[in-house]
Design a protein around this motif. Sequence first.
Motif: not given
Length: 392
Positions: A139-160
């Motif tokens: 549960k913890d590793i899966s959640t952290m993987s999803l949060l990492t993916s979401g965090g990067v997507q957020q930064k990319v979208l802001r940059a665009k």
Amino acid sequence: MPDKKASVIGATLRRELAKMKSRPMYLILTLGIMSFCYIFFISFFNEGQLMKMPVGIIDHDNSKISRQFCRNLDATQQARIVMRLSNFKEARVEMQKGNIYAFVEIEKGFSEKLQANKRPPITFYINDAFLTAGSLLLKDISTMSLLTSGGVQQKVLRAKGVDESLIPGIVQPVSIDTHMIGNPWSNYSDYFLNVFFPGVLEFVILMTTVFVIGIEFKERTSRHWLRTANNSFSKALIGKLLPYTAIFICLGFLSNIILFGYLHFPLNSSLFWMLLATVFYVIACQSVGLLIIGILPVLRDSVSIVMIYGMFGFTFTGFTFPIEQMAYPVRIFSYIYPIRHYFNIYVNQALHGVDIRYSFGSYVILLAFTLLPAIIFVRLKKAAIYQNYPIK
């Protein structure tokens, strides 16, 4: 007449109290085991669930993003990174030694691929031989993987230059609204102790009931026991079992007070219904114990049957594996265990807080167990009079 009956039961009761005083085994069976369980498991589960379980990391990328992922994973409730490993083989050896429950492998070029939207994998291995530890870490590793993916997507979208208000909907188009009924904190002690304590109590009651009657047959003192009760076997049984009934009811009440009062486990109905269930449960377990020693009035053999019967008790409660998913012929056996019906009452009353009429059937079944001694009453009485069973 009532005074005479009370005096006969009183004489048998005093005889039993004298036996309890003369042998430490009686105190160990009645008070020692349950007291040890209460103290040990409450201190063992004082944090509610497993915390900071050891995890290994293989970081081939060693980038800012991968290091951030490791720090975030280490900050979760269940995982603690205890070693950094160089390759898969080394990590597998550590897991086989039992030094870590899981390890995460981040491939080289992870950061670059992530920023280029090439979906780099985060690979993790979990030792599910330890089911609880494995499930919590998953549960913890899966959640952290999803949060990492979401965090990067957020930064990319802001940059665009995407509007800030639109970013959450793009990163997570569907929001999740989870309601964990019964145990919203995923507290392992909530899940475990509410069944474990009654399960141990059932085992202790069965063992005590079989022992205190079986020892009369083994030591050939059953006739003296009967004479003390003025040759009334029913009064002899009442006088013998009454002190144990009182002790076990008190221990059951103490368990409820500890769980629902001291530890504040969920109780969504009146405590009275749980205490009433405890009284019925104790008497039902004693009835099953009487049935076992009545079927086979030999101490050693009856104790063996109790151990086999008790071992399956936890399985047939349905708290580890749902009864409804068992094969139908196996499912029938769940009805011969008092703990199964006590567990139904606990789920309905303490967890769900439903109207008492939905638990009425379970209370009636627990009471029905008290009819079991009638089946073996004559057989047990003859065993006490004729002492015609082997001494073992």
